[in-house]
Design an enzyme around this catalytic site. Structure first.
Site, PDB file in Angstrom:
ATOM      1  N   ILE A 123       0.899  -1.159   0.000  1.00 11.68           N
ATOM      2  CA  ILE A 123       0.000   0.000   0.000  1.00 11.68           C
ATOM      3  C   ILE A 123       0.931   1.200   0.000  1.00 11.68           C
ATOM      4  O   ILE A 123       1.674   1.398   0.963  1.00 11.68           O
ATOM      5  CB  ILE A 123      -0.910   0.078   1.243  1.00 11.68           C
ATOM      6  N   TYR A 124       0.919   1.942  -1.073  1.00 13.97           N
ATOM      7  CA  TYR A 124       1.759   3.133  -1.163  1.00 13.97           C
ATOM      8  C   TYR A 124       0.938   4.305  -1.650  1.00 13.97           C
ATOM      9  O   TYR A 124       0.110   4.162  -2.559  1.00 13.97           O
ATOM     10  CB  TYR A 124       2.949   2.902  -2.106  1.00 13.97           C
ATOM     11  N   GLY A 129      -4.615   5.936   2.033  1.00 16.84           N
ATOM     12  CA  GLY A 129      -4.164   4.640   2.531  1.00 16.84           C
ATOM     13  C   GLY A 129      -5.303   3.854   3.161  1.00 16.84           C
ATOM     14  O   GLY A 129      -5.392   2.635   2.990  1.00 16.84           O
ATOM     15  N   ASN A 167       9.691   2.233   9.931  1.00 20.54           N
ATOM     16  CA  ASN A 167       8.604   3.011   9.336  1.00 20.54           C
ATOM     17  C   ASN A 167       7.468   3.135  10.359  1.00 20.54           C
ATOM     18  O   ASN A 167       6.424   2.500  10.233  1.00 20.54           O
ATOM     19  CB  ASN A 167       8.116   2.340   8.043  1.00 20.54           C
ATOM     20  N   TYR A 210      -1.188   0.405  10.688  1.00 22.07           N
ATOM     21  CA  TYR A 210      -1.670  -0.974  10.748  1.00 22.07           C
ATOM     22  C   TYR A 210      -2.160  -1.345  12.148  1.00 22.07           C
ATOM     23  O   TYR A 210      -3.174  -2.037  12.282  1.00 22.07           O
ATOM     24  CB  TYR A 210      -0.605  -1.950  10.247  1.00 22.07           C
TER      25      TYR A 210
END
Length: 173
Positions: free
Chosen positions: A97-98, A109, A136, A143
């Site tokens: 997912i970018y 996102g 990150n 998440y």
């Protein structure tokens, strides 16, 4: 956010996927990697042939996020043997997912993640999993906010640099 739409990518979208992949990976990770490692990774992973090939894999799906007519992010999900690590028939992997940095904080996102969730539920998967770079924190928080928990680690190579990805999963109801 009101202008964000998704489209399922087809083989004809390979240039859009390639350009998004190269731009978003560079924006996300260039500061934490050497120029040589970034150049090697981008050329090996997002060259024309490889992107065209990935779009032909039956157990992978790509979705493009659009802000009006501008592509601003993308999602790649894998099932079955297309998964990069677990290859569990009961799972769906979010491989990528970018989102372009110009659209960070605009819920792009989240829209892409919700598409992954929809695909997993439609395919009656028991859980979703992914790997996220341990350096990150923005992605890790994203998440965790969406119910993922860490369960393992694995190596992810960027050029010659071996990095640690935290493997995370979310059980589906």
């Amino acid at each position: 956010m009101e202008h964000i739409t998704l489209s399922k990518a087809t083989a004809a979208d390979w240039q859009t996927i390639r350009d998004l992949a190269r731009a978003t990976f560079f924006e996300t990770f260039a500061a934490g990697n050497t120029e040589a490692d970034m150049a090697e990774y981008l050329e090996e992973t997002f060259n024309d042939t490889k992107v065209q090939s990935e779009l032909q894999v039956a157990d992978s799906q790509f979705y493009i996020a659009w802000d009006d007519k501008t592509p601003v992010g993308y999602l790649k999900v894998n099932t079955g043997p297309a998964q990069t690590a677990l290859q569990d028939a009961d799972s769906l992997e979010i491989e990528r997912i970018y989102v372009k940095s110009s659209h960070h904080g605009k819920k792009v996102g989240q829209v892409l993640y919700e598409k992954a969730l929809e695909v997993a539920r439609h395919q009656q998967k028991k859980y979703i999993w992914l790997g996220v770079w341990e350096e990150n924190p923005r992605a890790i928080r994203f998440y965790e906010k969406n119910g993922f928990v860490a369960f393992d680690k694995h190596i992810f190579k960027v050029g010659t640099d071996e990095q640690i990805d935290i493997m995370m999963r979310k059980e589906l109801e």
